[in-house]
Design a protein around this motif. Structure first.
Motif, PDB file in Angstrom:
ATOM      1  N   VAL A  83       0.700  -1.283   0.172  1.00 11.72           N
ATOM      2  CA  VAL A  83       0.037   0.016  -0.063  1.00 11.72           C
ATOM      3  C   VAL A  83       0.882   1.273  -0.107  1.00 11.72           C
ATOM      4  CG1 VAL A  83      -2.043  -1.016   1.031  1.00 11.72           C
ATOM      5  CG2 VAL A  83      -0.295  -0.065   2.495  1.00 11.72           C
ATOM      6  N   GLY A  84       2.314   0.976   0.036  1.00 11.69           N
ATOM      7  CA  GLY A  84       3.075   2.320  -0.062  1.00 11.69           C
ATOM      8  C   GLY A  84       3.004   2.898   1.112  1.00 11.69           C
ATOM      9  N   CYS A  85       3.122   2.259   2.241  1.00  8.43           N
ATOM     10  CA  CYS A  85       3.131   3.219   3.730  1.00  8.43           C
ATOM     11  C   CYS A  85       4.352   3.872   3.969  1.00  8.43           C
ATOM     12  CB  CYS A  85       2.355   2.440   4.590  1.00  8.43           C
ATOM     13  SG  CYS A  85       3.424   0.946   4.870  1.00  8.43           S
ATOM     14  N   SER A  86       5.540   3.153   3.270  1.00  2.00           N
ATOM     15  CA  SER A  86       6.815   3.466   3.608  1.00  2.00           C
ATOM     16  C   SER A  86       7.167   3.306   4.994  1.00  2.00           C
ATOM     17  CB  SER A  86       6.916   5.237   3.572  1.00  2.00           C
ATOM     18  OG  SER A  86       6.686   5.613   2.502  1.00  2.00           O
ATOM     19  N   ILE A 124      10.124   3.909  -1.899  1.00  4.45           N
ATOM     20  CA  ILE A 124       8.942   3.493  -2.597  1.00  4.45           C
ATOM     21  C   ILE A 124       8.627   4.200  -3.888  1.00  4.45           C
ATOM     22  CG2 ILE A 124       6.313   3.276  -2.268  1.00  4.45           C
ATOM     23  CD1 ILE A 124       7.317   1.807  -0.054  1.00  4.45           C
ATOM     24  N   THR A 125       8.243   3.786  -4.725  1.00  6.45           N
ATOM     25  CA  THR A 125       7.931   4.132  -6.100  1.00  6.45           C
ATOM     26  C   THR A 125       6.431   3.812  -6.745  1.00  6.45           C
ATOM     27  OG1 THR A 125       8.660   2.500  -7.326  1.00  6.45           O
ATOM     28  CG2 THR A 125      10.188   4.119  -7.157  1.00  6.45           C
ATOM     29  N   ARG A 170      15.020  -1.240  -3.445  1.00  9.53           N
ATOM     30  CA  ARG A 170      16.542  -1.100  -2.839  1.00  9.53           C
ATOM     31  C   ARG A 170      17.529  -1.654  -3.612  1.00  9.53           C
ATOM     32  NH1 ARG A 170      12.842  -3.444  -1.031  1.00  9.53           N
ATOM     33  NH2 ARG A 170      12.717  -2.780   1.277  1.00  9.53           N
ATOM     34  N   CYS A 171      18.693  -2.108  -3.217  1.00 14.84           N
ATOM     35  CA  CYS A 171      19.575  -2.667  -3.817  1.00 14.84           C
ATOM     36  C   CYS A 171      19.108  -3.928  -4.386  1.00 14.84           C
ATOM     37  CB  CYS A 171      21.030  -2.749  -3.167  1.00 14.84           C
ATOM     38  SG  CYS A 171      22.341  -4.063  -3.748  1.00 14.84           S
ATOM     39  N   LEU A 184       6.170  12.661   2.053  1.00 14.29           N
ATOM     40  CA  LEU A 184       5.732  11.363   1.279  1.00 14.29           C
ATOM     41  C   LEU A 184       6.990  10.817   0.563  1.00 14.29           C
ATOM     42  CD1 LEU A 184       2.335  11.833  -0.150  1.00 14.29           C
ATOM     43  CD2 LEU A 184       3.069  10.276   1.853  1.00 14.29           C
ATOM     44  N   PHE A 185       7.264   9.548   0.761  1.00 14.26           N
ATOM     45  CA  PHE A 185       8.041   8.770  -0.107  1.00 14.26           C
ATOM     46  C   PHE A 185       7.644   8.476  -1.569  1.00 14.26           C
ATOM     47  CE2 PHE A 185      12.098   9.550   2.213  1.00 14.26           C
ATOM     48  CZ  PHE A 185      11.684   9.275   3.339  1.00 14.26           C
TER      49      PHE A 185
END
Lengths: 177, 320
Positions: A13-16, A37-38, A56-57, B6-7
């Motif tokens: 959900v892209g919550c980071s 996050i993209t 990430r890597c 926000l990221f």
């Protein structure tokens, strides 16, 4: 032993939370991060696809950063994890230029830093910080060489992709789609 | 109102994305100086081996002062751009055959002192007045025997310098072309292109220092040939992008139809290559042209070329 990460883009959900967990666990200096996050939006209304990815890597098997490193600071350890030895890194930036995922950054202390798959936690039998905190449980981590591991089974049964496979790096972070 | 950080808006991480452009002007300056030094060392050593040092004294003797200065400044620039410079010695604890930068570090470690020795062996011959003032050889007796040693070994040094200069020149290009993540750099022609460009700037520098007409003429001819080769290699490079994948097509847009078009075609290709080539051609036919003009244009063009490639290359990447 071949560590890999599998991330379910249908559950993310892209919550980071993974980003914050990593920054806390690894003492990442403020303003930097080892994962991010993209958000990709594709299509036109009403047929719109939204894809969220924790990146990430990729701990590539054919890692250009390790190839280009002039001192051997970037190296691959058991399990296929790409690591940087800070005391051997001169901060030349060759690895940053060579990474198609832009996964590396210059730490304010001078050396180059990046995701380690939480190597120090793996040695204690724990999961990487990002995986362990994910509230939607969309991240999986394990050994690809073991055909019965969770990651192997997921990759066997689900459609998946890697990022920029055309770069020829053989990345080991997989995204279920 | 609470502002949320926000990221999730793509890759918009302020401390990371801008700092991914981690190679700055010192790298471009170094690549230029390295190529220039390689060019002068190559021609100097070659002409010495051919036994024509008295016929072409600028190439062998006068210009020999440039490489040690250029390489020292270049090394300073390199170290200046490192973010962990106190660990530079780590370069010399290992040799990594797959890393062009490792090759470069070792080649520089050998070439730089050799270039000092090479120019030292000509010191008393080229600067008799300076020596009369400084009286170095009177004050430090060991210099006499050292000079004798260097003069005796000139041929050996020259034989070593030729391959070293070629590796140095080609490495400045391969350093960039080894990065497949930067599509603008990732083509096999970049090594030869940087080598030829370095040789060409070296020849131009020799023209600037030369006092005899025959030598200016010879290096004008050499430079003209090198410029033509360089233009051909640049054409090949652009053709390679055209025939390449999407990332290379996008990279090419920067040079052909983008932010760097004026710099690349205006200053590098036209002012740095085509105009000096025409001027040198006119001079060779027999008209009077001050050779300083094309020589300076070639040197400036070479410098701008490095800047364009370093800056533009870091804007290109895999987009996924």
């Amino acid at each position: 032993m071949r560590y890999a990460m599998v991330i379910d883009t249908l559950k993310c959900v892209g919550c980071s939370d993974c980003v914050v967990a990593c920054q806390t666990e690894n003492d990442v200096p403020i303003g930097y991060c080892r994962d991010w996050i993209t958000e990709t939006v594709d299509g036109t209304y009403p047929n719109i696809m939204l894809e969220l990815k924790s990146e990430r890597c990729n701990h590539c098997a054919n890692a250009p950063c390790v190839r280009c490193c002039p001192t051997g600071a970037s190296h691959i350890v058991e399990g296929g994890i790409v690591l940087v030895t800070a005391e051997e890194c001169i901060g030349c930036g060759a690895c940053i230029e060579s990474c198609p995922y832009d996964a590396r950054y210059q730490h304010p202390d001078g050396y180059v830093d990046k995701c380690t798959f939480c190597h120090h936690r793996l040695q204690k039998g724990q999961l990487p910080a990002c995986v362990s905190v994910c509230p939607t449980k969309c991240m999986y981590f394990g050994d690809l060489d073991n055909p019965n591991s969770e990651v192997s089974l997921l990759l066997k049964n689900r459609k998946h992709k890697t990022l920029a496979p055309e770069a020829g790096t053989d990345p080991h972070v997989f995204y279920l789609t | 109102m609470i502002q949320e950080e926000l990221f999730t808006s793509g890759r918009n991480i302020p401390n990371i994305d801008p700092s991914l452009e981690i190679w700055h002007w010192p790298i471009a300056v170094y690549l230029f100086l390295g190529g220039l030094a390689a060019g002068i060392l190559f021609f100097g050593a070659l002409i010495y081996i051919l036994g024509k040092e008295d016929q072409y004294p600028a190439a062998v003797k006068t210009a020999s002062i440039i490489p040690p200065i250029a390489l020292s400044l270049g090394l300073l620039a390199l170290v200046y751009d490192l973010t962990h410079p106190l660990y530079t010695w780590q370069l010399y604890t290992t040799f990594r055959i797959e890393s062009p930068m490792s090759w470069g570090a070792w080649v520089l470690l050998i070439t730089t002192p050799l270039s000092f020795i090479w120019t030292f062996s000509y010191y008393r011959e080229v600067y008799p007045k300076l020596e009369a003032k400084l009286k170095m050889f009177k004050r430090f007796n060991f210099l006499n025997s050292f000079e004798k040693f260097t003069i005796k070994n000139r041929k050996n040094i020259a034989y070593a310098l030729i391959p070293l200069a070629l590796i140095l020149g080609v490495y400045t290009g391969i350093l960039l072309s080894a990065f497949n993540a930067r599509p603008l750099w990732n083509n096999a022609i970049l090594g030869p292109l940087f080598l030829v460009s370095g040789l060409s700037t070296g020849a131009a520098a020799i023209i600037l220092l030369s006092k005899t007409k025959a030598e200016k003429h010879l290096f004008g001819k050499i430079d003209l040939g090198l410029i033509i080769i360089e233009l051909a290699l640049i054409t090949h490079m652009i053709m390679g992008y055209y025939a390449g994948s999407q990332v290379q097509l996008e990279a090419m847009q920067l040079l052909v139809n983008g932010d760097f078009t004026l710099m690349f075609f205006g200053f590098v290709v036209i002012l740095g290559l085509i105009v000096p080539a025409i001027l040198e051609l006119i001079e060779l036919i027999g008209f009077k042209v001050p050779v300083v003009v094309p020589a300076l244009l070639v040197i400036l063009g070479g410098l701008i070329f490095r800047f364009v490639m370093i800056e533009a290359g870091q804007l290109t990447r895999f987009l996924y």
